[in-house]
Design an enzyme around this catalytic site. Structure first.
Site, mmCIF file in Angstrom:
data_model
loop_
_atom_site.group_PDB
_atom_site.id
_atom_site.type_symbol
_atom_site.label_atom_id
_atom_site.label_comp_id
_atom_site.label_asym_id
_atom_site.label_seq_id
_atom_site.Cartn_x
_atom_site.Cartn_y
_atom_site.Cartn_z
ATOM 1 N N ASP B 67 0.858 -1.182 0.000
ATOM 2 C CA ASP B 67 0.000 0.000 0.000
ATOM 3 C C ASP B 67 0.902 1.243 0.000
ATOM 4 O O ASP B 67 1.868 1.294 0.762
ATOM 5 C CB ASP B 67 -0.871 -0.054 1.266
ATOM 6 C CG ASP B 67 -2.054 0.892 1.207
ATOM 7 O OD1 ASP B 67 -1.835 2.099 0.997
ATOM 8 O OD2 ASP B 67 -3.191 0.410 1.356
ATOM 9 N N GLN B 90 -7.684 6.058 -4.465
ATOM 10 C CA GLN B 90 -9.108 5.812 -4.313
ATOM 11 C C GLN B 90 -9.735 6.626 -5.445
ATOM 12 O O GLN B 90 -9.448 7.817 -5.571
ATOM 13 C CB GLN B 90 -9.528 6.328 -2.934
ATOM 14 C CG GLN B 90 -10.928 5.956 -2.440
ATOM 15 C CD GLN B 90 -12.074 6.506 -3.255
ATOM 16 O OE1 GLN B 90 -12.767 5.768 -3.946
ATOM 17 N NE2 GLN B 90 -12.273 7.821 -3.183
ATOM 18 N N TYR B 156 -12.820 13.854 -3.156
ATOM 19 C CA TYR B 156 -11.870 13.200 -4.071
ATOM 20 C C TYR B 156 -11.065 14.250 -4.853
ATOM 21 O O TYR B 156 -9.837 14.189 -4.909
ATOM 22 C CB TYR B 156 -12.655 12.303 -5.033
ATOM 23 C CG TYR B 156 -11.885 11.812 -6.232
ATOM 24 C CD1 TYR B 156 -10.954 10.794 -6.114
ATOM 25 C CD2 TYR B 156 -12.103 12.362 -7.501
ATOM 26 C CE1 TYR B 156 -10.251 10.332 -7.217
ATOM 27 C CE2 TYR B 156 -11.410 11.906 -8.607
ATOM 28 C CZ TYR B 156 -10.485 10.897 -8.461
ATOM 29 O OH TYR B 156 -9.784 10.442 -9.551
ATOM 30 N N ILE B 216 -29.802 7.037 -17.686
ATOM 31 C CA ILE B 216 -29.185 8.348 -17.902
ATOM 32 C C ILE B 216 -29.850 9.329 -16.944
ATOM 33 O O ILE B 216 -31.071 9.410 -16.896
ATOM 34 C CB ILE B 216 -29.472 8.845 -19.335
ATOM 35 C CG1 ILE B 216 -28.991 7.842 -20.358
ATOM 36 C CG2 ILE B 216 -28.906 10.230 -19.563
ATOM 37 C CD1 ILE B 216 -27.623 8.091 -20.849
ATOM 38 N N PHE B 217 -29.032 10.056 -16.183
ATOM 39 C CA PHE B 217 -29.587 11.060 -15.269
ATOM 40 C C PHE B 217 -29.903 12.332 -16.049
ATOM 41 O O PHE B 217 -29.055 12.853 -16.767
ATOM 42 C CB PHE B 217 -28.614 11.375 -14.137
ATOM 43 C CG PHE B 217 -28.175 10.153 -13.362
ATOM 44 C CD1 PHE B 217 -29.068 9.117 -13.115
ATOM 45 C CD2 PHE B 217 -26.878 10.035 -12.882
ATOM 46 C CE1 PHE B 217 -28.671 7.984 -12.410
ATOM 47 C CE2 PHE B 217 -26.475 8.901 -12.170
ATOM 48 C CZ PHE B 217 -27.371 7.877 -11.937
ATOM 49 N N GLU B 284 -27.266 12.537 -4.508
ATOM 50 C CA GLU B 284 -25.832 12.437 -4.236
ATOM 51 C C GLU B 284 -24.990 12.573 -5.505
ATOM 52 O O GLU B 284 -23.820 12.948 -5.441
ATOM 53 C CB GLU B 284 -25.488 11.160 -3.448
ATOM 54 C CG GLU B 284 -25.528 9.865 -4.242
ATOM 55 C CD GLU B 284 -26.930 9.255 -4.301
ATOM 56 O OE1 GLU B 284 -27.914 9.961 -3.993
ATOM 57 O OE2 GLU B 284 -27.035 8.064 -4.676
#
Lengths: 331, 331
Positions: B67, B90, B156, B216-217, B284
Site C-alpha cells: 500500500d 481511491q 476526491y 441516464i440522469f 448524491e
C-alpha cells in the site's frame, strides 16, 4: 462597534485553537455580550496556546483541552453550538516541510474531523474557518483578490487550502454554513513569543524589546501587508454574524503595503530598542518565500462592511505596551 | 511509436496501482522494451486491481502487494527506481463523500508517503502523477486549460489536487522531477467491471453487453470528453521520458466532445445490445456533478508532442471485443 456582537448574545460559541493568538483575542471580544463560550485547545507544545491569554476572562467561559483530530471528542463538542470559529492548526511553514505528515494530520484531517462531526451531530452550526494568504503562493498580480489562482509554495499552504475546500463542499452539499477568511499576516497581543517560526512580526518585537539584532533576509524590499489582531477578530465576528457569508471566502488586508525593512525600522523605532542586520536568505526560507504580498479586501468591505481600523503605528504601540507589561507570561 | 519507449530501455520502473486499469495497460506498453518493471498494488477489495490484467506479461515483471500508505515498504521500494508512475488511488467520487477519511488517507497521505520516500531514498526518480479533471470542478469556460482555477466539487477532487501540489512542491524544493497529468475520463480494456462507481463508460459497456437498461440522469445533454486508455498510456510515457515535463501539469483530452446521451447510444450501437432509460438525477450525484466538460490539451501537444489517436468508434470496438473475450475475469 456593538451591533455585530449582538448576534452572539445568548448564543453557544465554540472556538478551536481557543487558547491561542486569534482564538483568545476573539474570546476577549465575545465576552462583552452574555454568551456561552467554549474554547477548545490541544495545548500542543510550542504552539500558540497559553492560559494567560484568557486569564482576565476565564470566569466567563469554559475550556476543554481537546484535539480537533479526536473524533469522539469533536462529535460531542459540536453538539448544540450556534457558531464554531475554527482556528486550530499547525501554523509553521517550515515545520510543514520538515514534518509534512503532522501538518496533513492537523490541517487537513483535523478539519475534516470537525466537519464530519457537524454533518453528523450539528449541521445547524455556522463555521468560520481561518484560512490563510499562504494558500495563494507566489502572486501573479498584486493586490491579490479572491479570484486569484492558488498555488501554495509549501505543504502548509496546500493543506490549509484543502481544508478550505472541505468547508466549502460541506456548505454546498450538506448545507453546513461555512465561510473562510484568507487571513493576512497578523500581529498583536497574546501571540506566542518563544520562537519565530510563525508570527515573525511579533518575534521581531521580542528581539527589539531585548535590544537584540533583527536579521533581515536579502534586501528586505519585499512588500508585506499586516493586520492588527483586533481588526482580524472583528472580521471573524462579522463573517459569523452575516448570513451572506455562507459559502464565501474573503481576503483580509490592511490597504497599506509596507516594505519588510521599513516594518522592522518601525518596530525598532516604536520599541526604542533593537538593531538590524541584513543576511543572505537561508535556503529553506528562500524555497518557500512568496515575494511581494498585498491583499485586495474589497469583497469583505462591500459584502460584510469590514475594514481595518488600527494603523500599524497604533497597533505596534499597543502590542509593545502589552508585552512590556506581560513579559513573564510569554518569554 | 517506438521512440518514446526507447527511453525506458534497461531502466527500472515502478508503477503504483500497477494491477489496476491504467497501471496494467501502462505495463503492457512498457514490456515491449527490455526494462525492469515492478508493479505495486494494495489489491484493495472493489478497487481496480486484477491479476488477470497482467496475465500475458507476468513473466516480464515483478509484483509487490503493498500500500502506498506503508512508509517502510515505500522507503524500500523507491530505491534505485528511474521512473515512478504514481497511479494508485481511491477513485470513486461518491465514496470520497461517504468516507472522506479513507480518501484523504490514500489520495493525500499516501502520495505524501511516496514523495517523502523519494526525498529520503531516491531523489533521482522521475515521478509521473495521475491527476484528474475532477480537480477543476465546475468549469468557468470550455474547453478547460491548465490555467483554469481548481474548485473541486467533492472530497476526491480536493485530495487529488492537494497531492498534485505536493508533487510540484517536491519538484521545486527538493528537485524531485515530477509532472502531473490531469487525466480525462478514460475507458478501455482492463478496467474493473464489477460496479459503476468509477469508469462509468466501462460500466455502461457491461450493461449493454448484458442487454440491460442504461440509466441516464436528466437529459444527458452534458458534454463529456473521453480518452481511450492506450492514448492515456502514451501520454504518461511521453511525460516520463521528456525532461521538459518536470514541474508541469498537462490536460489530456480527445478534442471531440460528445453529449453523454450520444455516447451511450454509440455504446449500444457498437455492442449491438442494451436500452436507454432517462431518470431524474439522484441527489448524491447531482451534488457533485460538474456539468459540461471538455479539455484543451494544446499544452501537451505542443510541449510533449502528444495527441489522441484512437477514435471513440475504434476504442469502443476494441473495448467491447476485449470484454466479450475475457468476460469471466471481469464480471
Amino acid at each position: 462597534m456593538k451591533n455585530y456582537l449582538e448576534n452572539y448574545r445568548n448564543k453557544k460559541i465554540m472556538i478551536t485553537g481557543g487558547l491561542g493568538f486569534l482564538g483568545s483575542n476573539l474570546a476577549h471580544s465575545l465576552v462583552k455580550v452574555p454568551c456561552e463560550i467554549i474554547l477548545i485547545d490541544a495545548m500542543l507544545p510550542l504552539y500558540g496556546g497559553n492560559y494567560f491569554n484568557i486569564e482576565e476572562i476565564k470566569e466567563k467561559l469554559k475550556i476543554e483541552i481537546a484535539d480537533i483530530r479526536d473524533k469522539d471528542k469533536m462529535n460531542e463538542l459540536v453538539k448544540g453550538q450556534d457558531y464554531i470559529f475554527n482556528i486550530a492548526g499547525q501554523v509553521s511553514h517550515l515545520d510543514s516541510m520538515s514534518d509534512p505528515f503532522l501538518d496533513l494530520d492537523i490541517n487537513a484531517r483535523g478539519n475534516l474531523v470537525l466537519l464530519e462531526a457537524c454533518r453528523k451531530y450539528n449541521s445547524k452550526a455556522k463555521i468560520i474557518y481561518a484560512g490563510t494568504r499562504g494558500q495563494y503562493g507566489k502572486l501573479e498580480y498584486v493586490p491579490v483578490d479572491e479570484k486569484h489562482k492558488m498555488e501554495p509554495t509549501d505543504i502548509y499552504g496546500v493543506n490549509k487550502m484543502a481544508a478550505e475546500h472541505y468547508h466549502l463542499i460541506y456548505n454546498r452539499i450538506y448545507g453546513i454554513r461555512s465561510a473562510s477568511l484568507r487571513i493576512n499576516n497578523t500581529y498583536g497581543p497574546r501571540h506566542q513569543m518563544k520562537h519565530g517560526k510563525y508570527g515573525i512580526l511579533n518575534w521581531f518585537i521580542r528581539i527589539a524589546l531585548e535590544n537584540g539584532t533583527i536579521k533581515i533576509f536579502g534586501d528586505g524590499n519585499q512588500l508585506r501587508d499586516y493586520n492588527y489582531v483586533d481588526d482580524v477578530v472583528k472580521a471573524m465576528l462579522l463573517t459569523g454574524s452575516n448570513e451572506k457569508s455562507a459559502g464565501n471566502v474573503y481576503n483580509l488586508g490592511s490597504g497599506k503595503q509596507i516594505k519588510f525593512i521599513e516594518l522592522v525600522e518601525e518596530i525598532i523605532k516604536t520599541a526604542g530598542n533593537g538593531k538590524i542586520e541584513k543576511v543572505p536568505w537561508p535556503k529553506e526560507r528562500a524555497d518557500i518565500e512568496i515575494g511581494d504580498y498585498a491583499a485586495d479586501f474589497s469583497k469583505i468591505k462591500k459584502e460584510l462592511n469590514w475594514e481595518p481600523k488600527v494603523s500599524l503605528d497604533e497597533g505596534l504601540k499597543k502590542t509593545i505596551e502589552f508585552y512590556k507589561r506581560n513579559k513573564e507570561h510569554y518569554w
